[in-house]
Design a protein around this motif. Structure first.
Motif, PDB file in Angstrom:
ATOM      1  N   ALA A  86       0.739  -1.129   0.045  1.00 59.31           N
ATOM      2  CA  ALA A  86       0.112  -0.002  -0.050  1.00 59.31           C
ATOM      3  C   ALA A  86       0.875   1.323   0.099  1.00 59.31           C
ATOM      4  CB  ALA A  86      -0.800  -0.042   1.348  1.00 59.31           C
ATOM      5  N   GLY A  87       0.673   2.243  -0.891  1.00 59.19           N
ATOM      6  CA  GLY A  87       1.362   3.443  -0.971  1.00 59.19           C
ATOM      7  C   GLY A  87       2.684   3.258  -1.791  1.00 59.19           C
ATOM      8  N   LEU A  88       2.994   2.399  -2.291  1.00 61.89           N
ATOM      9  CA  LEU A  88       4.228   2.212  -3.014  1.00 61.89           C
ATOM     10  C   LEU A  88       4.009   2.540  -4.542  1.00 61.89           C
ATOM     11  CD1 LEU A  88       5.783  -1.238  -2.030  1.00 61.89           C
ATOM     12  CD2 LEU A  88       6.228   1.000  -1.541  1.00 61.89           C
ATOM     13  N   ALA A  89       4.923   3.190  -5.240  1.00 62.85           N
ATOM     14  CA  ALA A  89       4.603   3.621  -6.672  1.00 62.85           C
ATOM     15  C   ALA A  89       4.520   2.326  -7.344  1.00 62.85           C
ATOM     16  CB  ALA A  89       5.714   4.459  -6.865  1.00 62.85           C
ATOM     17  N   GLN A  90       4.113   2.430  -8.453  1.00 59.97           N
ATOM     18  CA  GLN A  90       3.872   1.507  -9.557  1.00 59.97           C
ATOM     19  C   GLN A  90       5.159   0.912 -10.143  1.00 59.97           C
ATOM     20  OE1 GLN A  90       1.041   2.581 -12.691  1.00 59.97           O
ATOM     21  NE2 GLN A  90       1.502   0.298 -13.725  1.00 59.97           N
ATOM     22  N   ASP A  91       6.210   1.762 -10.152  1.00 63.45           N
ATOM     23  CA  ASP A  91       7.555   1.316 -10.494  1.00 63.45           C
ATOM     24  C   ASP A  91       8.532   0.693  -9.389  1.00 63.45           C
ATOM     25  OD1 ASP A  91       7.851   3.723  -9.550  1.00 63.45           O
ATOM     26  OD2 ASP A  91       9.044   4.678 -11.269  1.00 63.45           O
ATOM     27  N   ASP A  92       7.788   0.755  -7.877  1.00 62.41           N
ATOM     28  CA  ASP A  92       8.636   0.098  -7.028  1.00 62.41           C
ATOM     29  C   ASP A  92       8.986  -1.394  -7.262  1.00 62.41           C
ATOM     30  OD1 ASP A  92       8.757  -1.377  -4.267  1.00 62.41           O
ATOM     31  OD2 ASP A  92       9.198   0.741  -3.804  1.00 62.41           O
ATOM     32  N   PRO A  93      10.217  -1.711  -7.044  1.00 65.27           N
ATOM     33  CA  PRO A  93      10.569  -2.982  -7.255  1.00 65.27           C
ATOM     34  C   PRO A  93       9.613  -4.004  -6.730  1.00 65.27           C
ATOM     35  CG  PRO A  93      12.568  -1.757  -6.834  1.00 65.27           C
ATOM     36  CD  PRO A  93      11.473  -0.794  -6.506  1.00 65.27           C
ATOM     37  N   LYS A  94       9.125  -3.770  -5.486  1.00 70.85           N
ATOM     38  CA  LYS A  94       8.246  -4.797  -4.854  1.00 70.85           C
ATOM     39  C   LYS A  94       6.954  -4.973  -5.761  1.00 70.85           C
ATOM     40  CE  LYS A  94      10.204  -4.119  -0.041  1.00 70.85           C
ATOM     41  NZ  LYS A  94       9.616  -3.563   1.130  1.00 70.85           N
ATOM     42  N   MET A  95       6.469  -3.697  -5.989  1.00 71.61           N
ATOM     43  CA  MET A  95       5.168  -3.551  -6.743  1.00 71.61           C
ATOM     44  C   MET A  95       5.337  -4.342  -8.041  1.00 71.61           C
ATOM     45  SD  MET A  95       2.065  -3.041  -6.672  1.00 71.61           S
ATOM     46  CE  MET A  95       1.662  -1.536  -5.609  1.00 71.61           C
TER      47      MET A  95
END
Length: 146
Positions: A86-95
């Motif tokens: 939740a709250g991570l950017a779309q390009d965050d490695p986890k996402m």
């Protein structure tokens, strides 16, 4: 019992029986159940937080439920099954990794269906009930039949 009441009761009984026959016929889908069992018995798919299900099989087209569509982005679904996203950017490695995991599971479900001789192609149907159960309002245009 007078004649009208007897005739009315017979007609009503016949109408109910006909409706029951149509209901049973429309819900009796052993081929769909067999295909669904393939998905639910697959260890990889069974371990995923969302359970892909076969909704129907018509003219060689298997329709499988999915928790995402163009109107319900994967990020919204992923934040539900993985609250730590939740709250991570779309390009965050986890996402990105979670999105790829979803894609891999959808591809596996599709591959399992396409491996069946009676299935020629796969369609996806947004699982509006699952989303509603998890607090996601689905725009009316994405609902089946809209």
């Amino acid at each position: 019992m007078d004649r009208f009441t007897r005739n009315y009761s017979i007609a009503l009984g016949l109408l109910i029986m006909v409706a029951l026959v149509f209901w049973i016929k429309s819900s009796w889908q052993p081929h769909t159940w067999d295909l669904d069992k393939i998905l639910t018995s697959d260890a990889t798919l069974a371990s995923y937080p969302y359970q892909f299900r076969v909704r129907s099989l018509e003219n060689g087209v298997a329709t499988i439920s999915t928790p995402r569509s163009y109107d319900i982005p994967a990020m919204r679904f992923l934040e539900i099954i993985h609250p730590n996203l939740a709250g991570l950017a779309q390009d965050d490695p986890k996402m990105v990794a979670a999105q790829q995991d979803l894609i891999n599971h959808q591809k596996r479900a599709m591959g399992l269906m396409l491996a069946q001789p009676q299935v020629k192609s796969v369609d996806w149907q947004l699982d509006t009930q699952w989303l509603a159960d998890h607090g996601v309002q689905v725009p009316s245009r994405t609902r089946p039949g809209s």
